[in-house]
Design a protein around this motif. Sequence first.
Motif, mmCIF file in Angstrom:
data_model
loop_
_atom_site.group_PDB
_atom_site.id
_atom_site.type_symbol
_atom_site.label_atom_id
_atom_site.label_comp_id
_atom_site.label_asym_id
_atom_site.label_seq_id
_atom_site.Cartn_x
_atom_site.Cartn_y
_atom_site.Cartn_z
ATOM 1 N N THR A 115 0.929 -1.120 -0.103
ATOM 2 C CA THR A 115 0.029 0.195 0.144
ATOM 3 C C THR A 115 0.799 1.234 0.000
ATOM 4 O O THR A 115 1.937 1.294 0.817
ATOM 5 C CB THR A 115 -0.957 0.128 1.162
ATOM 6 O OG1 THR A 115 -1.510 -1.199 1.241
ATOM 7 C CG2 THR A 115 -1.685 1.225 1.290
ATOM 8 N N THR A 117 0.597 5.643 -0.032
ATOM 9 C CA THR A 117 -0.597 6.784 0.362
ATOM 10 C C THR A 117 0.072 7.843 -0.226
ATOM 11 O O THR A 117 1.493 8.303 -0.081
ATOM 12 C CB THR A 117 -0.739 6.836 1.775
ATOM 13 O OG1 THR A 117 -1.431 5.503 2.236
ATOM 14 C CG2 THR A 117 -1.967 7.936 2.063
ATOM 15 N N SER A 134 4.349 10.251 -3.282
ATOM 16 C CA SER A 134 4.257 9.619 -1.834
ATOM 17 C C SER A 134 4.820 10.297 -1.011
ATOM 18 O O SER A 134 4.730 10.029 0.203
ATOM 19 C CB SER A 134 4.492 8.292 -1.791
ATOM 20 O OG SER A 134 5.905 8.169 -2.091
ATOM 21 N N ARG A 172 -5.036 6.333 -1.403
ATOM 22 C CA ARG A 172 -4.499 5.041 -0.694
ATOM 23 C C ARG A 172 -4.523 3.966 -1.786
ATOM 24 O O ARG A 172 -5.681 3.645 -2.246
ATOM 25 C CB ARG A 172 -4.927 4.568 0.625
ATOM 26 C CG ARG A 172 -4.336 3.401 1.022
ATOM 27 C CD ARG A 172 -4.930 2.877 2.282
ATOM 28 N NE ARG A 172 -5.021 3.791 3.367
ATOM 29 C CZ ARG A 172 -6.359 4.279 3.894
ATOM 30 N NH1 ARG A 172 -7.273 3.700 3.379
ATOM 31 N NH2 ARG A 172 -6.257 5.083 4.834
#
Length: 196
Positions: A115, A117, A134, A172
């Motif tokens: 993941t 974000t 990011s 996300r």
Amino acid sequence: MDHIDNLSAPVRPDRNILRVFSALIEDVARERGTVFVTISYTNCAGCGTPSGTVRLVVNHDTDIFDEQGRNIRPGELERGMTVDASFSSAMTRSIPPQSQAFFIRITNRPAQSVTTTGRIAEINARNNFIIVLSGPNPSSAIRFHILPDTVILDIFGRRTRLSALRPGMRVRVEHASFMTAGIPPQTTAFKIQVIR
């Protein structure tokens, strides 16, 4: 047990059974001993609409099988799996509707994912990709390829389209663990969730 190999075989004597193929498990929740599995589908036999989302009630009456046809427990179902399923056409009027699951067979498991974000820096709907930063540096950019089965969710968790995303949105992204060595690195997005 012939219904393991042939989902179109009768699973219950009830004629009001809906069958979906290659549905994506979007969520798995456990409440008071019952497992609720939310699936989205685009291939449904007997449905009034060709695509949709349904929350399946999975309990001891549900036959659940893995890819090899072995019985498994409801707790082994995971978000991101692809399944074939049959369930009752009697549904609640909630959103998404809820129905009793009779049969679930896993057809594919998700690739290992990571993941990230960040904020969307660029959207290319023509070539189906977004670039996400990011961090504050341009070197933190990652190019995410959007596939037909990439799940895109708005801030409220509802499915949306790539065209609804805008530069500057915080997202996300669940994506493949591998990336190309290019600049920016590239990988495949499995799920994009708009967040605050």
